[in-house]
Design an enzyme around this catalytic site. Structure first.
Site, mmCIF file in Angstrom:
data_model
loop_
_atom_site.group_PDB
_atom_site.id
_atom_site.type_symbol
_atom_site.label_atom_id
_atom_site.label_comp_id
_atom_site.label_asym_id
_atom_site.label_seq_id
_atom_site.Cartn_x
_atom_site.Cartn_y
_atom_site.Cartn_z
ATOM 1 N N CYS A 1 0.557 -0.909 -0.231
ATOM 2 C CA CYS A 1 -0.238 -0.002 -0.068
ATOM 3 C C CYS A 1 0.419 1.053 0.111
ATOM 4 O O CYS A 1 1.343 1.697 -1.066
ATOM 5 C CB CYS A 1 -0.945 0.235 1.257
ATOM 6 S SG CYS A 1 -1.844 1.261 1.580
ATOM 7 N N ARG B 1 -2.402 7.652 -5.694
ATOM 8 C CA ARG B 1 -2.843 7.384 -3.836
ATOM 9 C C ARG B 1 -4.757 8.032 -3.396
ATOM 10 O O ARG B 1 -5.265 7.996 -4.766
ATOM 11 C CB ARG B 1 -2.454 8.647 -3.106
ATOM 12 C CG ARG B 1 -0.465 8.745 -3.418
ATOM 13 C CD ARG B 1 -0.145 9.780 -2.566
ATOM 14 N NE ARG B 1 -0.635 9.367 -0.840
ATOM 15 C CZ ARG B 1 -0.528 10.240 -0.234
ATOM 16 N NH1 ARG B 1 -1.496 11.890 -0.479
ATOM 17 N NH2 ARG B 1 -1.924 10.231 1.016
ATOM 18 N N HIS C 1 -2.722 -5.234 1.371
ATOM 19 C CA HIS C 1 -1.800 -5.571 2.818
ATOM 20 C C HIS C 1 -2.060 -6.484 2.832
ATOM 21 O O HIS C 1 -3.020 -7.718 3.391
ATOM 22 C CB HIS C 1 -2.915 -4.968 3.775
ATOM 23 C CG HIS C 1 -3.017 -3.539 3.219
ATOM 24 N ND1 HIS C 1 -1.386 -2.677 4.318
ATOM 25 C CD2 HIS C 1 -3.684 -2.775 3.326
ATOM 26 C CE1 HIS C 1 -2.341 -1.405 3.382
ATOM 27 N NE2 HIS C 1 -3.359 -1.525 3.211
ATOM 28 N N GLU D 1 -0.354 -8.738 5.164
ATOM 29 C CA GLU D 1 0.348 -8.593 6.311
ATOM 30 C C GLU D 1 -1.276 -8.448 6.746
ATOM 31 O O GLU D 1 -1.011 -8.953 8.233
ATOM 32 C CB GLU D 1 1.058 -7.080 6.962
ATOM 33 C CG GLU D 1 0.182 -5.375 6.823
ATOM 34 C CD GLU D 1 0.772 -5.631 5.484
ATOM 35 O OE1 GLU D 1 0.825 -5.874 4.170
ATOM 36 O OE2 GLU D 1 0.101 -3.966 5.914
#
Lengths: 292, 184
Positions: free
Chosen positions: B77, B104, B168, B170
C-alpha cells in the site's frame, strides 16, 4: 464478528494509523498545519475540547461545511465526532464519507444508556474507554479502534494514564486466569464472554488501542506509547499552545521515537508555552467528560 | 545466509508485518532511524500515511538511506507509493526504486476500502487482498513484471528484488507472500 471481512477492513484503517498522531482541527488552515507537521489523520470538529468545556451548553457534531472543507484540504484520513448514542449524526457523518467516526464523550451525550450499534455502518468507529469492561463492550458494539478517555480539554495526562494502566493491567490479569474463571470474569467486567476468551488466548485486544485525553507535550506522548498506546490523539494540546506548528511536529517526532529519550528531549526544546491545563481535582463531578 | 529483516516503523501497520514474520519464526527489526538500518538485508515498507512518512523520515538522513537501499524491498500500500518513481494526487517524489507510477487513494475514501480475492503469480490459488484507501498502479516500465491481479487490474509488480503491492498481505493472516519475499 472478528473474522468478518468488513470488520477486518475497518480495523485495517486503524492499523494504518499506528505510531502516528491524530490531531483535532477546527478549520482547513489548522488541518493544513497538522498535515504539514506529520499528523497521520485529523479530527474535524467545531471547537477543541478545552473550548467546549469553557463554552458550556450542548456540544454537537460539527457543521458539515467544516468537515467538507477539511476533507478537501488534506489527503490524510479525516475523522469526525458524533454524540454518544446519536446514530443519526453518525449516519450524516457516513453520508459525508468521513474516514472514521469518533463516538465521543467530548460531545454532549444523546443517549445516556445506549451507544450506537456500530456494526450497521461501513465507516469504522473509535470509542473511548476507562477500563477493560468498557473497552470490550464498545468492541462488542462494533468499534474498530479504542482510545483512552482521559479527561479531554484538561491538558492533564493523569486520567489517560489511569485509563491505559487499567486496561493493560486487566488484560494481563486475564492471561493468567484458568478457563473456568473466564465466564465469571466476563460477568464482573460486564463484557462479552467471547472477547474475554479472545484476550486469554491472544493476550491483546482484537483492535488497536490509542491514547487520548490530556496529551499536551512530547513526553506526554512518549509516556502513553510506553504504557502501551499504539498511537495518540491530541485535542486541545496543539492549537491551544503558543506555537501549534512547532508543537505538532514535536509531538509527532516524540510519538515515532518514543523509545529514544534523546530524540524526545530534542523535540521538547523551545516549544514555548504549552496549554495551561487543569488540575482534575478542581473539575466538579458533573463537568467531567470521562464519566459520560 | 544471514538475514536481517527490517520493517519501517515510523508510522503505519508495521506491527502487522512483524506479527506475520513472527508466525514464520522470524524476528523483524523496527526501523525508526538510519542507525537501525545497519546490517538489514531485507526491508519491508508497511501501509500508513505517505505524507507522514515523507516528513518524519527526513529527521536524521533516514530518507536518503532508504532511497539507496540495495537489498530486497517489499512495499505494501503506502510502501508501494514510496517505492514508485511517480506519485500522483497529490504529486510527490518517491524513491524511484521501481519504474512505476501510482495514484494515491485511487479507490476513494475509507468507505470504498474493501477485501476481495485476487491472483498472485507465484500462488496456485486465490489470495485475499485487503485494500485500505489503496493506491492504483497507473503505469509501469518494460523492466517491471506484474505479480498480482484483482480481476484484470494489476495490484502488484516486481522488478529485480523490489516488489510493490497495493494491497495488504500482512492483514490476511497468511505468511505466503512474506515467504516469497524472504526468498528474494
Amino acid at each position: 464478528m472478528l473474522d468478518d471481512k468488513n470488520f477486518k477492513v475497518k480495523v485495517g484503517l486503524a492499523e494504518m494509523l499506528k505510531g502516528g498522531v491524530i490531531m483535532d482541527v477546527t478549520n482547513a488552515e489548522q488541518a493544513r498545519i497538522a498535515e504539514d507537521a506529520g499528523a497521520c489523520a485529523v479530527m474535524a470538529l467545531e471547537r477543541v475540547p478545552a473550548d467546549i468545556r469553557a463554552a458550556g451548553g450542548v456540544a454537537r457534531m460539527a457543521d458539515p461545511t467544516i468537515i467538507e472543507d477539511i476533507k478537501k484540504t488534506v489527503s490524510i484520513p479525516v475523522m469526525a465526532k458524533c454524540r454518544i448514542g446519536h446514530f443519526a449524526e453518525a449516519q450524516v457523518l457516513e453520508a459525508l464519507e468521513v474516514d472514521f467516526i469518533d463516538e465521543s464523550e467530548v460531545l454532549t451525550p444523546a443517549d445516556e444508556h445506549h451507544h450506537v450499534d456500530k456494526h450497521k455502518f461501513r465507516i469504522p468507529f473509535v470509542c473511548g474507554c476507562r477500563d477493560l469492561g468498557e473497552a470490550l463492550r464498545r468492541i462488542g458494539e462494533g468499534a474498530a479502534l479504542l482510545r483512552t478517555k482521559g479527561e479531554a480539554g484538561s491538558g492533564n495526562i493523569v486520567e489517560a494514564v489511569r485509563h491505559m494502566r487499567a486496561v493493560v493491567g486487566a488484560i494481563r490479569r486475564i492471561t493468567v486466569l484458568d478457563d473456568e474463571q473466564l465466564m465469571t470474569e466476563a460477568k464482573n467486567l460486564g463484557a462479552p464472554y467471547e472477547l474475554v476468551c479472545y484476550l486469554k488466548k491472544h493476550g491483546k485486544l482484537p483492535v488497536p488501542n490509542f491514547a487520548a485525553g490530556g496529551i499536551a507535550t512530547p513526553p506526554d506522548a512518549a509516556l502513553m506509547m510506553q504504557l502501551g498506546a499504539e498511537a495518540v490523539f491530541v485535542g486541545s494540546g496543539i492549537f491551544k499552545s503558543s506555537d501549534p506548528a512547532g508543537r505538532a511536529k514535536a509531538i509527532v517526532l516524540a510519538t515515532t521515537h518514543y523509545k529514544d529519550p534523546k530524540i524526545v528531549a530534542e523535540a521538547s526544546k523551545s516549544l514555548g508555552e504549552a496549554m495551561k491545563g487543569l488540575d482534575i481535582r478542581t473539575i466538579s463531578e458533573d463537568r467531567l467528560m470521562q464519566t459520560r | 545466509m544471514n538475514r536481517t529483516i527490517g520493517v519501517l516503523a515510523i508510522q503505519g501497520d508495521f506491527q502487522a508485518h512483524l506479527e506475520v514474520l513472527g508466525l514464520m519464526g522470524v524476528t523483524g527489526r523496527e526501523i525508526r532511524n538510519s542507525g537501525d538500518l545497519e546490517g538489514v538485508t531485507h526491508l519491508i515498507v508497511p501501509g500508513g500515511e505517505s505524507t507522514t512518512i515523507q516528513k518524519i523520515a527526513q529527521f536524521d538522513g533516514l530518507w536518503d538511506k532508504l532511497v539507496d537501499f540495495q537489498g530486497p524491498v517489499m512495499g505494501t500500500c503506502m510502501g508501494s507509493i514510496l517505492m514508485a518513481r511517480t506519485i500522483l494526487s497529490p504529486d510527490a517524489r518517491g524513491w524511484g526504486m521501481i519504474n512505476l507510477a501510482v495514484q494515491r487513494n485511487a479507490y476513494g475514501r475509507q468507505i470504498n476500502s474493501f477485501a476481495a480475492r485476487g491472483k498472485i503469480a507465484f500462488l496456485d490459488h486465490e489470495f485475499e487482498m485487503v485494500f485500505i484507501r489503496a493506491p492504483k498502479i497507473i503505469k509501469y516500465g518494460d523492466d517491471v513484471k506484474p505479480l498480482a491481479w484483482l480481476g484484470n487490474e494489476v495490484t502488484g509488480v516486481i522488478s529485480g528484488n523490489k516488489m510493490a503491492l497495493t494491497f495488504h498481505p500482512e492483514l490476511s493472516g497468511s505468511t505466503l507472500v512474506h515467504e516469497y519475499f524472504l526468498g528474494l
